[in-house]
Design an enzyme around this catalytic site. Sequence first.
Site, short mmCIF file in Angstrom:
data_model
loop_
_atom_site.label_atom_id
_atom_site.label_comp_id
_atom_site.label_asym_id
_atom_site.label_seq_id
_atom_site.Cartn_x
_atom_site.Cartn_y
_atom_site.Cartn_z
N HIS A 50 0.88 -1.18 0.00
CA HIS A 50 0.00 0.00 0.00
C HIS A 50 0.91 1.22 0.00
O HIS A 50 1.44 1.58 1.04
CB HIS A 50 -0.88 0.04 1.26
CG HIS A 50 -1.70 -1.18 1.51
ND1 HIS A 50 -3.06 -1.21 1.35
CD2 HIS A 50 -1.36 -2.43 1.92
CE1 HIS A 50 -3.52 -2.42 1.64
NE2 HIS A 50 -2.51 -3.19 1.99
N GLU B 244 -9.14 -0.35 -4.99
CA GLU B 244 -9.81 -1.00 -3.86
C GLU B 244 -11.25 -0.56 -3.68
O GLU B 244 -11.58 0.62 -3.86
CB GLU B 244 -9.03 -0.70 -2.58
CG GLU B 244 -9.55 -1.41 -1.34
CD GLU B 244 -8.71 -1.11 -0.11
OE1 GLU B 244 -8.01 -2.01 0.34
OE2 GLU B 244 -8.75 0.04 0.39
N SER C 70 -19.49 -1.58 4.20
CA SER C 70 -20.40 -2.66 4.61
C SER C 70 -21.86 -2.24 4.68
O SER C 70 -22.73 -3.08 4.82
CB SER C 70 -19.94 -3.21 5.97
OG SER C 70 -19.78 -2.14 6.89
N HIS D 105 -11.57 -5.20 -0.46
CA HIS D 105 -10.74 -5.09 0.75
C HIS D 105 -10.73 -6.35 1.61
O HIS D 105 -9.67 -6.92 1.86
CB HIS D 105 -11.12 -3.86 1.59
CG HIS D 105 -10.29 -3.79 2.83
ND1 HIS D 105 -10.77 -4.13 4.08
CD2 HIS D 105 -8.99 -3.47 3.03
CE1 HIS D 105 -9.80 -4.01 4.98
NE2 HIS D 105 -8.71 -3.61 4.36
N HIS E 52 -7.83 -9.03 1.09
CA HIS E 52 -7.29 -9.44 2.39
C HIS E 52 -8.23 -10.51 2.93
O HIS E 52 -9.45 -10.30 2.95
CB HIS E 52 -7.27 -8.26 3.36
CG HIS E 52 -6.38 -7.13 2.95
ND1 HIS E 52 -6.83 -6.04 2.25
CD2 HIS E 52 -5.05 -6.93 3.17
CE1 HIS E 52 -5.82 -5.21 2.04
NE2 HIS E 52 -4.73 -5.71 2.58
N GLU F 258 -7.14 -12.59 8.14
CA GLU F 258 -5.87 -12.06 8.62
C GLU F 258 -5.72 -12.22 10.14
O GLU F 258 -4.63 -12.52 10.62
CB GLU F 258 -5.79 -10.57 8.23
CG GLU F 258 -4.52 -9.88 8.68
CD GLU F 258 -4.46 -8.45 8.19
OE1 GLU F 258 -5.48 -7.94 7.69
OE2 GLU F 258 -3.38 -7.84 8.32
#
Length: 402
Positions: A67, A144, A148, A182, A209, A212
């Site tokens: 990034h 990106e 939500s 993302h 991602h 994680e």
Amino acid sequence: MKIISAKYILTCNEEFEILENHAICFDEKIIDIDTLNSLKQKYKEAEFIELPKNSVILPGLINTHLHLEFSANKTSLNYGSFLPWLNSVIEKRDELLKNSTEHIKRALKTLQKSGVTTFGAISSFGEEIELCKKSPLRTYFFVEILGSRPDAVDLLFEDFKHRLRACEDLEDERLIPAISIHSPYSTHPILAKNALDIARKFGYVVSTHFMESKAEREWLDSGSGEFCEFFNNFNPNSKPINSPLDFIELFSGCKTLFTHCTQAKKSEIEKIKSQNGSITHCAVSNRLLGVGRLKIEEIDESILNLGTDGLSSNISLNLWDEMRMALMLHNDIDLNELSKKLLKMATINGAKALNLEAGEISKGKFADFIVCELDSSVENLAQNLILQTKFVKESYIKGERC
Ligand code: MCF
Ligand code: FE
């Protein structure tokens, strides 16, 4: 057409062949590999590039995930645990983005000097695209998307398409549009589906991602854990918006790099593999964000590639630093075997993950390669390269020195 010869050529092919006293004939692509004498005989008009006696040629490195936007960070963010880090990103984001230009320029220079010839830049806002365009490196620019809230889907998708179009306008062989979803905790499935439809239509590579942190695992599995408080601050009674396996399924038909996966289950990793996806390992980032070690010894080597993540969760974007750290982090794996594995992750496997015809010294691949200088026996070459290299002597991309 040119010919270059070296003491060792680390092909980084499937068999990890190392050629001694061989040469490469190339233009934009690798035309032939043989002894110097036979190549000189065969390609009489080719220009010869002479290197010092202890030179090693290997494919240009591929940093599949970083990034650039957060390059200004040194000590602004909280390390040690995922949610405190995420909260600190949200709090410090504007400040970090504000004066980032010089830091991004420096970051791009580090990539180049360390021998990266291709990198994947995850971009939340798109401001760094002009700097990527100016760089001689191949950039997969992952636009990106995240969000939500169902009521914000349309607005967020419009903004995403706007940033993607800006990238498409600059597209050429060294700036390749790509898409980043993302994560399963942050991206509404409708948003993800819409963006992935575009990826399928245009054949864009995708990054995400995935699994994680322990917090992500608990939230997606049972709506519990640290993410509960995090989401309830925005919206009381929040529930997870994706289930892990359904989330992976959304990516079927898209060439996807799943980053981190430190908390992924075997079944999830199998599904990623069955969908022709790959796993991006960011060892330092995982350590700094306290999310656990990815058990690379339990994963099929061919689906593993290497990224540094951003300076938001690393102290260096130099892939040699990353490999050195990974050697220390995975301390139960045989040193020389791990060295070879890391070099493949940083070359051939990165190229495969990005659908790029590079990452190995083989006929027909792009002439993206680097030159290091090192005195080493052939047996310990992989580990010595990782232990001793900080910057490379020369870099070639598409046959041009840069
Ligand atoms: O890979 C690391 C850790 N996991 C998730 N996100 C990020 C990472 N480094 C930077 N990010 C960015 C991400 O792209 O941080 C933001 C996103 O823009 C987090 S979501 C507010
Ligand atoms: Fe990341």
